[in-house]
Scaffold this active site. Structure first.
Site, PDB file in Angstrom:
ATOM      1  N   HIS A  94       0.863  -1.194   0.000  1.00  0.00           N
ATOM      2  CA  HIS A  94       0.000   0.000   0.000  1.00  0.00           C
ATOM      3  C   HIS A  94       0.896   1.239   0.000  1.00  0.00           C
ATOM      4  O   HIS A  94       1.442   1.625   1.032  1.00  0.00           O
ATOM      5  CB  HIS A  94      -0.912  -0.006   1.232  1.00  0.00           C
ATOM      6  CG  HIS A  94      -1.887   1.129   1.283  1.00  0.00           C
ATOM      7  ND1 HIS A  94      -3.251   0.943   1.392  1.00  0.00           N
ATOM      8  CD2 HIS A  94      -1.716   2.482   1.261  1.00  0.00           C
ATOM      9  CE1 HIS A  94      -3.862   2.117   1.436  1.00  0.00           C
ATOM     10  NE2 HIS A  94      -2.937   3.073   1.360  1.00  0.00           N
TER      11      HIS A  94
ATOM     12  N   HIS B 279       1.655   5.257  -2.377  1.00  0.00           N
ATOM     13  CA  HIS B 279       1.074   6.299  -3.237  1.00  0.00           C
ATOM     14  C   HIS B 279       2.193   6.949  -4.049  1.00  0.00           C
ATOM     15  O   HIS B 279       2.636   8.065  -3.750  1.00  0.00           O
ATOM     16  CB  HIS B 279       0.337   7.348  -2.402  1.00  0.00           C
ATOM     17  CG  HIS B 279      -0.900   6.850  -1.745  1.00  0.00           C
ATOM     18  ND1 HIS B 279      -2.143   6.936  -2.340  1.00  0.00           N
ATOM     19  CD2 HIS B 279      -1.095   6.239  -0.542  1.00  0.00           C
ATOM     20  CE1 HIS B 279      -3.053   6.414  -1.527  1.00  0.00           C
ATOM     21  NE2 HIS B 279      -2.444   5.975  -0.440  1.00  0.00           N
TER      22      HIS B 279
ATOM     23  N   LYS C  97       1.763  10.570  -5.475  1.00  0.00           N
ATOM     24  CA  LYS C  97       1.850  11.712  -4.561  1.00  0.00           C
ATOM     25  C   LYS C  97       3.245  11.921  -3.998  1.00  0.00           C
ATOM     26  O   LYS C  97       3.547  12.996  -3.461  1.00  0.00           O
ATOM     27  CB  LYS C  97       0.883  11.513  -3.385  1.00  0.00           C
ATOM     28  CG  LYS C  97      -0.598  11.437  -3.732  1.00  0.00           C
ATOM     29  CD  LYS C  97      -1.414  11.258  -2.452  1.00  0.00           C
ATOM     30  CE  LYS C  97      -2.914  11.304  -2.706  1.00  0.00           C
ATOM     31  NZ  LYS C  97      -3.400  10.058  -3.315  1.00  0.00           N
TER      32      LYS C  97
ATOM     33  N   GLU D 174     -10.384   5.893   7.867  1.00  0.00           N
ATOM     34  CA  GLU D 174      -9.123   6.553   8.207  1.00  0.00           C
ATOM     35  C   GLU D 174      -9.445   7.840   8.971  1.00  0.00           C
ATOM     36  O   GLU D 174      -9.249   8.951   8.486  1.00  0.00           O
ATOM     37  CB  GLU D 174      -8.324   6.855   6.939  1.00  0.00           C
ATOM     38  CG  GLU D 174      -6.913   7.329   7.199  1.00  0.00           C
ATOM     39  CD  GLU D 174      -6.136   7.615   5.919  1.00  0.00           C
ATOM     40  OE1 GLU D 174      -5.000   8.080   6.039  1.00  0.00           O
ATOM     41  OE2 GLU D 174      -6.681   7.386   4.811  1.00  0.00           O
TER      42      GLU D 174
ATOM     43  N   ASP E 131       2.473   3.303   2.937  1.00  0.00           N
ATOM     44  CA  ASP E 131       1.506   4.349   2.661  1.00  0.00           C
ATOM     45  C   ASP E 131       2.228   5.545   2.030  1.00  0.00           C
ATOM     46  O   ASP E 131       3.083   5.381   1.187  1.00  0.00           O
ATOM     47  CB  ASP E 131       0.732   4.727   3.920  1.00  0.00           C
ATOM     48  CG  ASP E 131      -0.627   5.350   3.628  1.00  0.00           C
ATOM     49  OD1 ASP E 131      -1.061   5.315   2.468  1.00  0.00           O
ATOM     50  OD2 ASP E 131      -1.266   5.852   4.552  1.00  0.00           O
ATOM     51  N   ASN E 132       1.915   6.755   2.468  1.00  0.00           N
ATOM     52  CA  ASN E 132       2.475   7.956   1.846  1.00  0.00           C
ATOM     53  C   ASN E 132       3.922   8.187   2.296  1.00  0.00           C
ATOM     54  O   ASN E 132       4.295   7.865   3.416  1.00  0.00           O
ATOM     55  CB  ASN E 132       1.629   9.173   2.204  1.00  0.00           C
ATOM     56  CG  ASN E 132       0.214   9.049   1.681  1.00  0.00           C
ATOM     57  OD1 ASN E 132      -0.584   8.293   2.222  1.00  0.00           O
ATOM     58  ND2 ASN E 132      -0.095   9.766   0.619  1.00  0.00           N
TER      59      ASN E 132
END
Length: 438
Positions: free
Chosen positions: A79, A81, A84, A233, A335-336
């Site tokens: 997971h 991104h 971004k 979230e 994640d990010n």
């Protein structure tokens, strides 16, 4: 061929015929010392004191003694991104708030996301992941409104360029309400044309949520794909999109994989209600992803009346032990990275894993903890040979300087050595000055 000797491999990543303690949840050091035989790009044999699988090395095979160090298979980041990533320098989020991040990145995407821009940042991210020992990545790509075309095009190119090093998957991320209100055709086309592995989305609590989820699952069924969702979230105790998703999967008899990331609000529910939801998740066969770094960063932010920050009292981690206790597949992921949702990070899954173990008290489930960045995310991504040290698995290994899990967790910044095929490879991450030059 090359025989790597005296590697202490997490039992969760080994065949049962080799692992010394494959299922003991109380073991604080669940590893087995092994010899690993590699032929070209694949592992072809594993041998331990208790058994061997497929190990038959010619007498003149090259050998390297790894000295009884903890050795992991290539790590799996299920997971992320990449569209971004590395936008913090030009689009920071000073307050660290979730809804601020959405607006900040929406403006950045509208103004700056070209194919060249997305490629430069995403490729830098993949090089970072590769330098830290990751060999499979799944990225969500914003695909609602006017976004997504450039990102899907870039990821298709990167998927080809990184073949044999990092297996790259994509998920089309959209607003579930908007999807059912007119965006479905465009998102489905991006998904199909970009070779995505799943449809994603971020459902929000609302009266029409059951119908919206039914619509999304029908579209995924048409594409013969699973769904991979951002769920609950937030710190809203009344948010139950996870429960609604499980009910929708059961109601629709949905036949494809379903993954739910974040699931923060589950920790705020009454114990009995949470247990009931977890039972529905198990019935639906949903797989879960925990994002410890991003959730610790975003969740629980508070401000006083003068606008001064207050100490957080709740940090957003879902009920990871309760999910594991009933046998659900639970992974941890990055994640990010260096964007408005999370200011730091480097696609280093050991940083993610160490945070998850420490904050989630996974030291009490070390066998299951080792699976969260190896076999569990490999299952979620449909890559059964990845995240394992077994014949047929990619010959990617991460050699730590630690002899035990305790040493490994005690010194997280220690350098690691990386094996790719029959030899060691470079493990230097790219220089941030590359990004600053643009």
């Amino acid at each position: 061929m090359h025989l790597y000797r005296h590697a202490r491999v997490p039992c969760a990543c080994l065949p049962s015929a080799v692992a010394a303690a494959p299922t003991d949840p109380r073991a604080i050091e669940p590893w087995t010392e092994c010899d690993i035989l590699i032929d070209g790009p694949l592992i072809v044999g594993v041998r331990s004191a208790t058994g061997s699988v497929g190990l038959a090395a010619p007498p003149d095979t090259a050998q390297t003694d790894l000295g009884g160090r903890i050795v992991w298979p290539g790590l799996i980041d299920a997971h992320t991104h990449l569209d971004k990533t590395h936008t913090w320098d030009r689009a920071p989020n000073p307050r660290g708030e979730f809804w601020d991040a959405i607006e900040i990145l929406r403006h950045d995407a509208t103004a700056r996301w070209t194919t060249a821009d997305v490629y430069r940042r995403a490729e830098f991210g993949l090089r970072s992941a590769w330098a830290h020992g990751t060999n499979a990545v799944r990225t969500h790509l914003d695909s609602g409104g006017e976004l997504g075309a450039e990102s899907h095009e870039v990821m298709a190119q990167l998927r080809t360029e990184w073949q044999g090093r990092i297996a790259l998957q994509t998920v089309s991320l959209c607003n579930v309400a908007a999807f059912s209100a007119g965006e479905a055709d465009r998102v489905m086309k991006l998904t199909r044309d970009g070779g995505a592995s799943a449809i994603g989305g971020f459902p929000q609590p609302n009266p029409d949520l059951p119908a919206q989820l039914d619509y999304l699952l029908a579209a995924a069924r048409e594409l013969e794909l699973g769904v991979d969702l951002h769920i609950d979230e937030s710190g809203l105790a009344q948010a139950e999109c996870l429960r609604a998703t499980a009910e929708a999967v059961l109601r629709n008899e949905f036949p494809y994989p379903v993954t739910c990331g974040h699931n923060c609000s589950l920790s705020l529910h009454e114990d009995a209600r949470a247990a009931s939801t977890i039972d529905l998740i198990k019935q639906a066969g949903i797989q879960l992803i925990v994002l410890p770094l991003c959730n610790l960063y975003l969740q629980g932010r508070q401000w006083d009346e003068q606008g001064h920050p207050r100490t957080p009292q709740w940090r957003g981690l879902t009920r990871i032990h309760e999910l594991m206790q009933v046998g659900l597949t639970v992974a941890c992921a990055s994640d990010n990275v260096r964007d408005a949702f999370f200011a730091w990070g480097d696609y280093d899954l050991f940083e993610v894993w160490q945070a998850g173990v420490r904050v989630g008290h996974l030291d009490t489930r070390m066998h299951a903890a080792a699976a969260t960045v190896t076999t569990a995310p490999a299952t979620i991504m449909g890559l059964p040979q990845y995240g394992r040290v077994t014949p047929g698995s990619p010959a990617d290994l991460v050699v730590s300087p630690a002899a035990t899990f305790n040493e490994f967790l005690a010194r997280p910044a220690a350098p690691r050595r990386l094996i790719h095929g029959e030899s060691f490879r470079e493990s230097e991450p790219p220089d941030y000055r590359e990004l600053a030059a643009h």
